[in-house]
Structures are given as structure tokens and as C-alpha cells.
Scaffold this motif. Structure first.
Motif, PDB file in Angstrom:
ATOM      1  N   LEU A  54       0.874  -1.186   0.000  1.00 19.13           N
ATOM      2  CA  LEU A  54       0.000   0.000   0.000  1.00 19.13           C
ATOM      3  C   LEU A  54       0.906   1.229   0.000  1.00 19.13           C
ATOM      4  CD1 LEU A  54      -2.900   1.253   0.488  1.00 19.13           C
ATOM      5  CD2 LEU A  54      -2.395   1.094   2.932  1.00 19.13           C
ATOM      6  N   SER A  55       0.747   2.106  -0.995  1.00 18.58           N
ATOM      7  CA  SER A  55       1.620   3.291  -1.024  1.00 18.58           C
ATOM      8  C   SER A  55       1.127   4.310   0.000  1.00 18.58           C
ATOM      9  CB  SER A  55       1.640   3.909  -2.424  1.00 18.58           C
ATOM     10  OG  SER A  55       0.417   4.584  -2.650  1.00 18.58           O
ATOM     11  N   LEU A  56       2.040   5.143   0.466  1.00 16.00           N
ATOM     12  CA  LEU A  56       1.665   6.169   1.439  1.00 16.00           C
ATOM     13  C   LEU A  56       0.640   7.127   0.820  1.00 16.00           C
ATOM     14  CD1 LEU A  56       2.320   7.028   4.336  1.00 16.00           C
ATOM     15  CD2 LEU A  56       4.143   8.474   3.422  1.00 16.00           C
ATOM     16  N   ASP A  57       0.821   7.453  -0.463  1.00 13.11           N
ATOM     17  CA  ASP A  57      -0.122   8.365  -1.145  1.00 13.11           C
ATOM     18  C   ASP A  57      -1.526   7.764  -1.188  1.00 13.11           C
ATOM     19  OD1 ASP A  57       1.784  10.222  -1.534  1.00 13.11           O
ATOM     20  OD2 ASP A  57       2.151   9.756  -3.651  1.00 13.11           O
ATOM     21  N   HIS A  58      -1.582   6.464  -1.497  1.00 13.29           N
ATOM     22  CA  HIS A  58      -2.875   5.794  -1.540  1.00 13.29           C
ATOM     23  C   HIS A  58      -3.481   5.763  -0.133  1.00 13.29           C
ATOM     24  CE1 HIS A  58      -5.272   1.974  -2.919  1.00 13.29           C
ATOM     25  NE2 HIS A  58      -6.040   2.882  -2.350  1.00 13.29           N
ATOM     26  N   ALA A  59      -2.658   5.393   0.858  1.00 14.54           N
ATOM     27  CA  ALA A  59      -3.151   5.324   2.243  1.00 14.54           C
ATOM     28  C   ALA A  59      -3.717   6.670   2.677  1.00 14.54           C
ATOM     29  CB  ALA A  59      -2.029   4.893   3.177  1.00 14.54           C
ATOM     30  N   ASP A  60      -3.060   7.762   2.266  1.00 20.43           N
ATOM     31  CA  ASP A  60      -3.508   9.093   2.684  1.00 20.43           C
ATOM     32  C   ASP A  60      -4.938   9.400   2.240  1.00 20.43           C
ATOM     33  OD1 ASP A  60      -1.416   9.937   4.242  1.00 20.43           O
ATOM     34  OD2 ASP A  60      -0.322  10.902   2.602  1.00 20.43           O
ATOM     35  N   THR A  61      -5.426   8.703   1.202  1.00 22.45           N
ATOM     36  CA  THR A  61      -6.788   8.959   0.711  1.00 22.45           C
ATOM     37  C   THR A  61      -7.834   8.130   1.462  1.00 22.45           C
ATOM     38  OG1 THR A  61      -6.757   7.189  -0.942  1.00 22.45           O
ATOM     39  CG2 THR A  61      -5.870   9.350  -1.625  1.00 22.45           C
ATOM     40  N   LEU A  62      -7.393   7.155   2.263  1.00 19.77           N
ATOM     41  CA  LEU A  62      -8.355   6.293   2.974  1.00 19.77           C
ATOM     42  C   LEU A  62      -8.982   7.075   4.129  1.00 19.77           C
ATOM     43  CD1 LEU A  62      -6.208   3.018   3.100  1.00 19.77           C
ATOM     44  CD2 LEU A  62      -8.024   3.586   1.459  1.00 19.77           C
ATOM     45  N   THR A  63     -10.233   6.728   4.448  1.00 20.34           N
ATOM     46  CA  THR A  63     -10.919   7.413   5.548  1.00 20.34           C
ATOM     47  C   THR A  63     -11.429   6.401   6.570  1.00 20.34           C
ATOM     48  OG1 THR A  63     -12.964   7.313   4.264  1.00 20.34           O
ATOM     49  CG2 THR A  63     -11.724   9.385   4.172  1.00 20.34           C
ATOM     50  N   ASP A  64     -11.582   6.867   7.812  1.00 23.90           N
ATOM     51  CA  ASP A  64     -12.185   5.996   8.829  1.00 23.90           C
ATOM     52  C   ASP A  64     -13.710   6.135   8.762  1.00 23.90           C
ATOM     53  OD1 ASP A  64     -12.839   8.353  10.093  1.00 23.90           O
ATOM     54  OD2 ASP A  64     -11.546   8.035  11.832  1.00 23.90           O
ATOM     55  N   SER A  65     -14.411   5.464   9.659  1.00 21.92           N
ATOM     56  CA  SER A  65     -15.879   5.464   9.593  1.00 21.92           C
ATOM     57  C   SER A  65     -16.477   6.840   9.855  1.00 21.92           C
ATOM     58  CB  SER A  65     -16.453   4.466  10.598  1.00 21.92           C
ATOM     59  OG  SER A  65     -16.050   3.181  10.253  1.00 21.92           O
ATOM     60  N   ALA A  66     -15.703   7.724  10.487  1.00 24.14           N
ATOM     61  CA  ALA A  66     -16.220   9.075  10.752  1.00 24.14           C
ATOM     62  C   ALA A  66     -15.844  10.040   9.636  1.00 24.14           C
ATOM     63  CB  ALA A  66     -15.665   9.576  12.080  1.00 24.14           C
ATOM     64  N   GLY A  67     -15.107   9.562   8.626  1.00 25.95           N
ATOM     65  CA  GLY A  67     -14.753  10.419   7.493  1.00 25.95           C
ATOM     66  C   GLY A  67     -13.396  11.099   7.621  1.00 25.95           C
ATOM     67  N   THR A  68     -12.670  10.850   8.710  1.00 24.11           N
ATOM     68  CA  THR A  68     -11.323  11.436   8.867  1.00 24.11           C
ATOM     69  C   THR A  68     -10.350  10.717   7.945  1.00 24.11           C
ATOM     70  OG1 THR A  68     -11.815  11.850  11.183  1.00 24.11           O
ATOM     71  CG2 THR A  68      -9.485  11.925  10.548  1.00 24.11           C
TER      72      THR A  68
END
Ligand code: GLV
Ligand code: MN
Ligand code: MN
Length: 404
Positions: A135-149
Motif C-alpha cells: 500500500l503506497s503512502l499516497d494511496h493510504a492518505d486517501t483512505l478514511t475511517d468510519s467518521a470520514g477522517t
């Protein structure tokens, strides 16, 4: 080499106090929360005391690095939103005690890691997935938690600590000790599990969008109620999956967000997590097909708009044969006839690390097979047994990977 069981237990309890829930021995330390970062800073101090070189990488993984080629031992110190005191922490603190005892004895070299977001606030074993390159850091940065953060926002809370990624070439292999989190060792009265393989996982969010309306005036036949769609989906899915699964296959809807969530409003939208696990990649794919087709059929029948988020996942992974053998021989020496070889139904950072170096895992029993709850626990004698097995295995573990 002299390991110190009392020092190890004290560290486990000191770590438990950071983010303690006040209920049983439970802990609330989700990845990047204030408690999680405080726990990492506390661990970093213990690593420094042990003479290790302390680093945080851009994902927030914490490293305590020994000189020369070393065996890497660890796990994670973040927890589920309602977590137990040993899930992850056991492997990190065992690594710490082993590194300390090995330093005092003049070798072999042991480094320690606490991976970040193993519990998947943002993805699936996020920190070790980033470090291993899946998983690239750039890709990870776009992921969100259940609250949208977003992951990018969350990891910024550690920006004052983080440096570069750590070079995996300095490690000869990886050993992760963990609680079993299932019932098998406890039921059999056994103390040690040597892991053969770790199952694979798929995880995504599903959205049904219907029509929000008044709960008193909207006749039942005119409703497009998102909760009713979810309910129909769940029933149909349990029925249809039966044709493709084995007793080892599992699937879970663990988080549901119903919009707007009021007693007097027919809910217009539901977003829910859909996760499934199995030891066979082909079966994971067949389960995915059933899940997607069932959701589409229910959406058609109930007048919902259907969408799926990106699907994350990890493949099933076998543990390294040589490291496994070292653990099995030590288990037979320390706990004769009280150990077994077994599959891991839980996910672990070892899955990702196995892409970089030989990796193996060892389990301690979970009382009543309970985990991912405040009530998770393990008998002290079993915690110490695990530490003793790991210490007995260390020379062979270090030699297997060519460590110093
Ligand atoms: C890790 O905690 C998992 O969900 O298996
Ligand atoms: Mn864990
Ligand atoms: Mn866990």
C-alpha cells in the motif's frame, strides 16, 4: 540469556494503563489517538532504555533497532475502539523483553517494532502494509475511517515524531507473538500455538440509497427504506453464501451508519462495512461475487441506488518453515504436549512482513476465546510460558535468518 518475567509483566501492565477503559482490563487506543501516541512515546522510552536506536517512520510505525543484522520481533500497540490489553501489546512487550535480555547477554541482536493501525481504522493492517510496499503512502492518505477522517489528517498528529522508512534488509526475519483470539488453545488446555498460515481478508463499505421520508405518514408500500434493504441483504447473503463457504469461512457486517438516524424518519441511506475472511484466495473471490450479486439483487428489488467503496484485502500467507520449526522445537521443550500447530483466523502484521523476509507467529491462549472486547484476557502463566518459549527459540530463530 536471562529473561525477566516480572519486568515483562510490569511493562504489559504499565502499557495497559495508557488508554485504560476502566472496564475489566480493557484499553481504548485507536491508531493515532492521543492514547495511542502516548503509548508509542512510552514504548520508545523503554526501547531507548534497552539500548535500541528509536525511529518512527512516516506511517507512525515505531522501531527500536539493534546494531547489525537482527531478528525483528513485535506486533502493534494500537487497539480496536473497544480493545483488550494484550491484542498486539503482548508481541511488542515480548519483543522488548527479548531485546533487553539479549542485549544484556551480548546477543543475538533483536530489534523491536510496533506497527501502526494494525486494527484497521483506515484499512487492513495499514502501517505494515505501507512498510511492506503493498500500500503506497499516497494511496493510504486517501483512505478514511468510519467518521470520514482521512489517514493523512490522522497521521499528521505524529508529524513531530516521524522520520524515514526503515530498511528491511537489516532484519534476518520477523517473529510475532500474539494472543490466539479464538477458542482452540483454551478449550484444549494448551499454552502455545505455532502458526502454520494466516487467512486472507477482503473488506469494503456498501451503500444503499433509498428515500428519506416521514415515519408516520409514509405508507409501507411507498417506502424506500435503506434499513429494510440492509436487513433483506443480510438475510439473503447468509442464505446464498452457504453454497460457497466452509466452516472456516467468516463474514461480518460490523459497522452500520444509518442516515439520518432518527426515530421518526424512514432512513434514506445506509453505509455498512462488509468483511469476509478465508484461507483460500479462490473462495474469497467466490464470496465476493455472491456479496456483490446479492447486493445488486436487493437494490433492484427494493429500489435502492447501490455503490461499493474500494475493496481492500490481504492474501492468505504461509509462515516460514525454518522459523516455525524453531518455535515448535522450543514449544516442545518448554511446554511438552501443551502446544499445537494451527491456522490464524485473525489478521496480523506478519502477513505483510512475510513479503519482505521469513516470518513466523506464535500464539498464547485467550481465556474463553474472547478478544476485540474489554474482557479479553490470558492467564499469567501462559503469558510467561510464551515468553519462555520465545527466549528458548531465539538462538535458532536468529540462526535461521542469518542474524548476528
Ligand atoms: C485483527 O485484529 C483482525 O481483525 O484480525
Ligand atoms: Mn492484533
Ligand atoms: Mn485485533
Amino acid at each position: 540469556m536471562q529473561i525477566d518475567g516480572a519486568r515483562f509483566l510490569k511493562d504489559l501492565h504499565d502499557l495497559r494503563a495508557i488508554g485504560a477503559s476502566g472496564i475489566a482490563k480493557g484499553v481504548v487506543r485507536p491508531a493515532y489517538s492521543a492514547a495511542d501516541i502516548a503509548a508509542r512515546e512510552w514504548l520508545a522510552d523503554r526501547m531507548r532504555d534497552a539500548g535500541l536506536d528509536v525511529r518512527f517512520d512516516p506511517a507512525g510505525n515505531l522501531w527500536g533497532i539493534a546494531k547489525g543484522k537482527s531478528l525483528l520481533v513485535g506486533s502493534h500497540s494500537d487497539t480496536q475502539p473497544e480493545g483488550g490489553w494484550l491484542d498486539g501489546a503482548l508481541g511488542v512487550v515480548m519483543g522488548l523483553e527479548l531485546a533487553r535480555a539479549a542485549q544484556e547477554a551480548g546477543g543475538p541482536a533483536v530489534s523491536v517494532v510496533s506497527f501502526q493501525d494494525e486494527e484497521g481504522r483506515f484499512g487492513v493492517t495499514t502501517g505494515s502494509a505501507i512498510w511492506s510496499g503493498s500500500l503506497s503512502l499516497d494511496h493510504a492518505d486517501t483512505l478514511t475511517d468510519s467518521a470520514g477522517t482521512s489517514f493523512a489528517t490522522a497521521r499528521a498528529a505524529m508529524s513531530h515524531l516521524i522520520g524515514d522508512f526503515v530498511d528491511p534488509a537489516q532484519f534476518s526475519g520477523f517473529v510475532e507473538c500474539h494472543i490466539e483470539q479464538g477458542p482452540w488453545l483454551d478449550e484444549a488446555g494448551q499454552s502455545i500455538g505455532v502458526v502454520t498460515d494466516i487467512v486472507g481478508i477482503r473488506d469494503m463499505r456498501v451503500t444503499f440509497e433509498g428515500e428519506q421520508n416521514h415515519a408516520g405518514t409514509t405508507p409501507m408500500h411507498r417506502r424506500r427504506d435503506a434499513f429494510q434493504a440492509l436487513s433483506a441483504f443480510n438475510t439473503a447473503l447468509n442464505d446464498r453464501l452457504r453454497n460457497v463457504v466452509t466452516p472456516q469461512s467468516v463474514w461480518t457486517i460490523g459497522h452500520v451508519s444509518l442516515h439520518p438516524g432518527a426515530h421518526s424518519i424512514v432512513p434514506g441511506k445506509v453505509v455498512f462495512s462488509m468483511q469476509w475472511r478465508d484461507g483460500d484466495t479462490a473462495r474469497l473471490t467466490r464470496m465476493e461475487t455472491v456479496i456483490r450479486e446479492t447486493a445488486a439483487d436487493v437494490a433492484d428489488a427494493t429500489g435502492m441506488r447501490l455503490s461499493f467503496s474500494e475493496m481492500l484485502g490481504l492474501e492468505p500467507v504461509a509462515m516460514d518453515a525454518q522459523l516455525r520449526k524453531a518455535l515448535a522445537q522450543a514449544a516442545q521443550q518448554i511446554a511438552p504436549d501443551r502446544w499445537r500447530e494451527m491456522q490464524s483466523g485473525a489478521l496480523h502484521d506478519a502477513t505483510n512482513v512475510a513479503a519482505l523476509m521469513p516470518a513466523a507467529m506464535m500464539f498464547a491462549p485467550s481465556i474463553n476465546g474472547i478478544s476485540h472486547t474489554f474482557y479479553e484476557d490470558t492467564h499469567e502463566a501462559d503469558l510467561l510460558c510464551g515468553l519462555n518459549v520465545l527466549a528458548a527459540a531465539l538462538p535458532a530463530l536468529a540462526k535461521a535468518g542469518g542474524g548476528s
